[in-house]
Design a protein around this motif. Structure first.
Motif, PDB file in Angstrom:
ATOM      1  N   GLU A 224       0.993  -1.158   0.031  1.00 51.59           N
ATOM      2  CA  GLU A 224      -0.056   0.060   0.198  1.00 51.59           C
ATOM      3  C   GLU A 224       1.080   1.211  -0.014  1.00 51.59           C
ATOM      4  OE1 GLU A 224      -3.342   1.708  -0.533  1.00 51.59           O
ATOM      5  OE2 GLU A 224      -3.347  -0.414  -0.119  1.00 51.59           O
ATOM      6  N   ASN A 225       0.665   2.415  -0.957  1.00 49.02           N
ATOM      7  CA  ASN A 225       1.265   3.296  -0.866  1.00 49.02           C
ATOM      8  C   ASN A 225       0.483   4.487  -1.572  1.00 49.02           C
ATOM      9  OD1 ASN A 225       3.622   5.385  -1.464  1.00 49.02           O
ATOM     10  ND2 ASN A 225       3.588   4.531  -3.586  1.00 49.02           N
ATOM     11  N   SER A 226       0.039   5.639  -0.393  1.00 50.34           N
ATOM     12  CA  SER A 226      -0.770   6.604  -0.576  1.00 50.34           C
ATOM     13  C   SER A 226      -0.636   7.712   0.295  1.00 50.34           C
ATOM     14  CB  SER A 226      -2.268   5.981  -0.588  1.00 50.34           C
ATOM     15  OG  SER A 226      -2.713   5.832   0.444  1.00 50.34           O
ATOM     16  N   SER A 227      -1.257   8.973  -0.058  1.00 48.84           N
ATOM     17  CA  SER A 227      -1.308   9.771   0.929  1.00 48.84           C
ATOM     18  C   SER A 227      -2.014   9.558   2.268  1.00 48.84           C
ATOM     19  CB  SER A 227      -1.973  11.143   0.469  1.00 48.84           C
ATOM     20  OG  SER A 227      -3.256  11.090   0.100  1.00 48.84           O
ATOM     21  N   LEU A 228      -1.684   9.874   3.372  1.00 47.21           N
ATOM     22  CA  LEU A 228      -2.390   9.761   4.458  1.00 47.21           C
ATOM     23  C   LEU A 228      -4.044   9.870   4.377  1.00 47.21           C
ATOM     24  CD1 LEU A 228      -2.207   8.582   7.423  1.00 47.21           C
ATOM     25  CD2 LEU A 228      -1.736  10.906   8.232  1.00 47.21           C
ATOM     26  N   ASP A 229      -4.389  11.082   3.758  1.00 45.66           N
ATOM     27  CA  ASP A 229      -5.764  11.283   3.593  1.00 45.66           C
ATOM     28  C   ASP A 229      -6.412  10.147   2.773  1.00 45.66           C
ATOM     29  OD1 ASP A 229      -5.611  13.524   5.064  1.00 45.66           O
ATOM     30  OD2 ASP A 229      -5.080  15.283   3.514  1.00 45.66           O
ATOM     31  N   ASN A 230      -5.891   9.702   1.497  1.00 44.37           N
ATOM     32  CA  ASN A 230      -6.196   8.770   0.772  1.00 44.37           C
ATOM     33  C   ASN A 230      -6.564   7.565   1.585  1.00 44.37           C
ATOM     34  OD1 ASN A 230      -6.734  10.554  -1.316  1.00 44.37           O
ATOM     35  ND2 ASN A 230      -4.908   9.912  -2.307  1.00 44.37           N
ATOM     36  N   LEU A 231      -5.578   7.235   2.400  1.00 46.39           N
ATOM     37  CA  LEU A 231      -5.648   5.887   2.886  1.00 46.39           C
ATOM     38  C   LEU A 231      -6.717   5.876   3.985  1.00 46.39           C
ATOM     39  CD1 LEU A 231      -3.574   3.301   3.281  1.00 46.39           C
ATOM     40  CD2 LEU A 231      -2.841   4.324   5.434  1.00 46.39           C
ATOM     41  N   TYR A 232      -6.890   7.133   4.743  1.00 46.59           N
ATOM     42  CA  TYR A 232      -8.152   7.129   5.725  1.00 46.59           C
ATOM     43  C   TYR A 232      -9.481   6.955   4.698  1.00 46.59           C
ATOM     44  CZ  TYR A 232      -5.517   8.570   9.760  1.00 46.59           C
ATOM     45  OH  TYR A 232      -4.638   8.622  10.943  1.00 46.59           O
ATOM     46  N   GLN A 233      -9.482   7.722   3.568  1.00 44.35           N
ATOM     47  CA  GLN A 233     -10.712   7.612   2.951  1.00 44.35           C
ATOM     48  C   GLN A 233     -11.047   6.313   2.506  1.00 44.35           C
ATOM     49  OE1 GLN A 233     -10.499  10.549  -0.169  1.00 44.35           O
ATOM     50  NE2 GLN A 233     -12.634   9.970  -1.011  1.00 44.35           N
ATOM     51  N   LYS A 234      -9.928   5.470   2.093  1.00 42.21           N
ATOM     52  CA  LYS A 234     -10.109   4.253   1.394  1.00 42.21           C
ATOM     53  C   LYS A 234     -10.321   3.327   2.419  1.00 42.21           C
ATOM     54  CE  LYS A 234      -7.497   1.196  -1.712  1.00 42.21           C
ATOM     55  NZ  LYS A 234      -6.384   1.201  -2.634  1.00 42.21           N
ATOM     56  N   PHE A 235      -9.750   3.271   3.568  1.00 44.69           N
ATOM     57  CA  PHE A 235     -10.044   2.095   4.560  1.00 44.69           C
ATOM     58  C   PHE A 235     -10.629   2.509   6.028  1.00 44.69           C
ATOM     59  CE2 PHE A 235      -6.121   0.947   1.858  1.00 44.69           C
ATOM     60  CZ  PHE A 235      -6.695  -0.029   1.260  1.00 44.69           C
ATOM     61  N   SER A 236     -10.473   3.823   6.211  1.00 44.05           N
ATOM     62  CA  SER A 236     -10.973   4.017   7.644  1.00 44.05           C
ATOM     63  C   SER A 236     -12.538   3.914   7.788  1.00 44.05           C
ATOM     64  CB  SER A 236     -10.424   5.397   8.035  1.00 44.05           C
ATOM     65  OG  SER A 236     -10.909   5.634   9.187  1.00 44.05           O
ATOM     66  N   LYS A 237     -12.898   3.135   8.611  1.00 42.98           N
ATOM     67  CA  LYS A 237     -14.572   3.036   8.834  1.00 42.98           C
ATOM     68  C   LYS A 237     -14.797   3.848   9.849  1.00 42.98           C
ATOM     69  CE  LYS A 237     -14.708  -1.823   6.935  1.00 42.98           C
ATOM     70  NZ  LYS A 237     -14.940  -3.045   7.109  1.00 42.98           N
ATOM     71  N   GLN A 238     -16.237   4.117   9.971  1.00 39.97           N
ATOM     72  CA  GLN A 238     -16.811   5.018  11.004  1.00 39.97           C
ATOM     73  C   GLN A 238     -17.042   4.219  12.166  1.00 39.97           C
ATOM     74  OE1 GLN A 238     -17.489   8.401  11.563  1.00 39.97           O
ATOM     75  NE2 GLN A 238     -19.557   8.656  10.700  1.00 39.97           N
ATOM     76  N   GLN A 239     -16.575   4.749  13.434  1.00 39.02           N
ATOM     77  CA  GLN A 239     -17.246   3.891  14.396  1.00 39.02           C
ATOM     78  C   GLN A 239     -17.883   5.023  15.651  1.00 39.02           C
ATOM     79  OE1 GLN A 239     -13.535   1.807  15.218  1.00 39.02           O
ATOM     80  NE2 GLN A 239     -12.463   3.524  16.422  1.00 39.02           N
ATOM     81  N   ILE A 240     -18.461   4.204  16.133  1.00 42.73           N
ATOM     82  CA  ILE A 240     -19.158   5.012  17.262  1.00 42.73           C
ATOM     83  C   ILE A 240     -19.078   4.563  18.912  1.00 42.73           C
ATOM     84  CG2 ILE A 240     -21.471   6.196  18.097  1.00 42.73           C
ATOM     85  CD1 ILE A 240     -22.356   5.697  15.209  1.00 42.73           C
ATOM     86  N   LEU A 241     -18.458   5.470  19.572  1.00 38.35           N
ATOM     87  CA  LEU A 241     -18.329   5.037  21.135  1.00 38.35           C
ATOM     88  C   LEU A 241     -19.629   5.344  21.824  1.00 38.35           C
ATOM     89  CD1 LEU A 241     -16.603   3.902  23.150  1.00 38.35           C
ATOM     90  CD2 LEU A 241     -15.681   6.018  23.617  1.00 38.35           C
ATOM     91  N   ILE A 242     -20.324   4.320  22.093  1.00 33.37           N
ATOM     92  CA  ILE A 242     -21.354   4.804  23.070  1.00 33.37           C
ATOM     93  C   ILE A 242     -21.497   4.256  24.515  1.00 33.37           C
ATOM     94  CG2 ILE A 242     -24.089   4.291  22.985  1.00 33.37           C
ATOM     95  CD1 ILE A 242     -23.689   3.465  20.298  1.00 33.37           C
ATOM     96  N   SER A 243     -21.703   5.311  25.360  1.00 39.50           N
ATOM     97  CA  SER A 243     -21.776   4.890  26.795  1.00 39.50           C
ATOM     98  C   SER A 243     -22.942   5.344  27.509  1.00 39.50           C
ATOM     99  CB  SER A 243     -20.726   5.689  27.734  1.00 39.50           C
ATOM    100  OG  SER A 243     -19.481   5.467  26.973  1.00 39.50           O
ATOM    101  N   THR A 244     -23.413   4.362  28.451  1.00 38.39           N
ATOM    102  CA  THR A 244     -24.853   4.344  28.886  1.00 38.39           C
ATOM    103  C   THR A 244     -24.705   4.094  30.647  1.00 38.39           C
ATOM    104  OG1 THR A 244     -27.243   3.554  28.902  1.00 38.39           O
ATOM    105  CG2 THR A 244     -25.494   1.916  28.420  1.00 38.39           C
ATOM    106  N   LEU A 245     -25.740   4.592  30.946  1.00 37.52           N
ATOM    107  CA  LEU A 245     -25.784   4.641  32.663  1.00 37.52           C
ATOM    108  C   LEU A 245     -26.675   3.302  32.986  1.00 37.52           C
ATOM    109  CD1 LEU A 245     -26.222   8.393  33.647  1.00 37.52           C
ATOM    110  CD2 LEU A 245     -24.050   6.856  33.775  1.00 37.52           C
TER     111      LEU A 245
END
Length: 321
Positions: A224-245
Motif C-alpha cells: 500500500e502506498n498513498s497519502s494519509l488522507d487517501n488511506l483514511y478515505q479508502k480504508f478507515s471505517k466510521q465507529q461510534i463509542l456509546i456509553s450508557t448509565l
C-alpha cells in the motif's frame, strides 16, 4: 529532476528495487516515489523489509537490482556521485554514541568529518542544538543523558551537515511518551524547514501525527502506498463509542436492529460499547435520536474514524486470510 504528473518534484524514487540474501527476498521490486518536503511513514511487521529498504536508500546496503534516484539523479554505490550522499542524513536504530565525550564535542567531531568550515561549524552546532532542544546540555557528558536525550543527540548528529533528505529507522523505539513527544517536535521543525523525511516506526500514532504519506510493507513488497488522507478515505471505517448509565439490554437490541451497524462489541468497561457504523454523520444523528427516544440514559455518543493502527491491523488480516 524527476517530476510527477502533478508537476511536483520527486526527492526519492525507486524502480524495481530488490534485495536478495542467498534465497531470501528481503525487498521485492519496490517502486516508490516521495515528493520533496513530504514526511513519508513506512510501516509493516518485523521482517517486512523496511530496514533493508532504508539501508539501500542510505547506500549502506547494495541493491541486488533496481534503481534509486535522489532529486532526479541516479544514486550509485561507487564514488562517482559523492554529492548525492551529501543530500542524505541517515539515523539507523543502532548507531552508537561515544559516552566519554560531551555533547558539543561529539557534534563538533561529526561536523569536522563532514569538512564543515569553522564558521559554518559554529553556526550548525548552535542550530542543531536548538532544533533538538539540547542547548542546556551542550557541555554535559553523553553518559549522563537520558535515553530520549541521546536519541535527539543522534538526530542532531544526523542533520549536522544540512542534508535535504532524512532517513530515520525506528527512531523512537524504546522511548517513553515524553521523549517521543520531544522527538516529534524536532521532526516537525525539520518538516517545516522543507526537509524530505522517510521514517519507519511501530508507533503508528506518531506517524499519523507527522506523516503526509504512508507506505505499508509486507514480505518485502510495498502493498500500500498513498497519502494519509487517501488511506483514511479508502480504508478507515466510521465507529461510534456509546456509553450508557443503564438499560444495557435495550441498547443492545437497538444496536442489533440498526441496519447501518456492521457489528458492535461491549468494551471492558461494562457501560461502554463500540459500534462499527457504515452510515454518514446524518445517519449517526438519526441513530442518536432513536436511542434517546428509547429512553436509554446515554452519557456519551462519539463518532470517529478508525485510526492508522486499526487500518494497518485490518490490512494485515486481509493479507493473511
Amino acid at each position: 529532476m524527476l517530476i510527477n504528473d502533478n508537476q511536483e518534484q520527486i526527492a526519492i524514487a525507486t524502480y524495481g528495487l530488490t534485495k536478495i540474501y542467498e534465497r531470501n527476498i528481503a525487498v521485492n521490486e519496490v517502486d516508490l516515489q516521495i515528493k520533496q518536503g513530504e514526511v513519508y511513514g513506512l510501516i509493516g511487521p518485523n521482517g517486512a523489509g523496511k530496514t533493508t529498504l532504508i539501508r539501500m536508500l542510505a547506500t549502506a546496503e547494495e541493491p541486488t537490482k533496481g534503481e534509486i534516484y535522489l532529486n532526479g539523479d541516479r544514486l550509485l554505490q561507487d564514488d562517482t556521485n559523492p554529492h548525492l550522499k551529501q543530500y542524505l542524513g541517515y539515523l539507523p536504530d543502532d548507531f552508537p554514541l561515544y559516552d566519554d565525550l560531551n555533547v558539543i564535542d561529539y557534534l563538533d567531531y561529526f561536523a569536522r568529518l563532514y569538512k564543515l568550515s569553522k564558521p559554518l561549524r559554529k553556526q550548525r552546532l548552535q542550530e542543531v542544538l536548538e532544533t533538538v532542544n539540547l542547548e542546556n546540555k551542550r557541555n554535559s557528558p553523553i553518559a549522563t543523558l537520558s535515553r530520549g536525550m541521546k536519541q535527539r543527540l543522534s538526530l542532531a548528529r544526523t542533520i549536522i551537515h544540512q542534508p535535504i533528505i532524512l532517513l530515520l529507522d525506528e527512531p523512537v523505539s524504546g522511548l517513553d511518551p515524553i521523549a517521543r513527544l520531544e522527538f516529534r517536535q524536532a521532526i516537525k521543525l525539520l518538516q517545516q524547514a522543507g526537509m524530505t523525511i522517510l521514517i519507519s516506526s511501530h508507533v503508528l500514532s506518531d506517524l499519523a501525527e507527522l506523516c503526509t504519506s504512508i507506505g505499508i510493507m509486507e514480505l518485502g513488497c510495498l502493498v500500500e502506498n498513498s497519502s494519509l488522507d487517501n488511506l483514511y478515505q479508502k480504508f478507515s471505517k466510521q465507529q461510534i463509542l456509546i456509553s450508557t448509565l443503564g438499560e444495557y439490554d435495550k441498547l443492545e437490541q437497538q444496536l442489533k436492529n440498526c441496519p447501518l451497524i456492521e457489528h458492535w462489541e461491549k468494551l471492558s468497561q461494562k457501560n461502554h460499547y463500540l459500534a462499527h457504523f457504515t452510515g454518514n454523520l446524518e445517519d449517526a444523528s438519526e441513530l442518536l435520536k432513536q436511542l434517546i427516544k428509547a429512553d436509554i440514559p446515554l452519557h456519551n455518543f462519539h463518532c470517529e474514524k478508525e485510526n492508522l493502527e486499526t487500518i494497518f491491523l485490518n490490512l494485515g488480516h486481509q493479507q493473511t486470510s
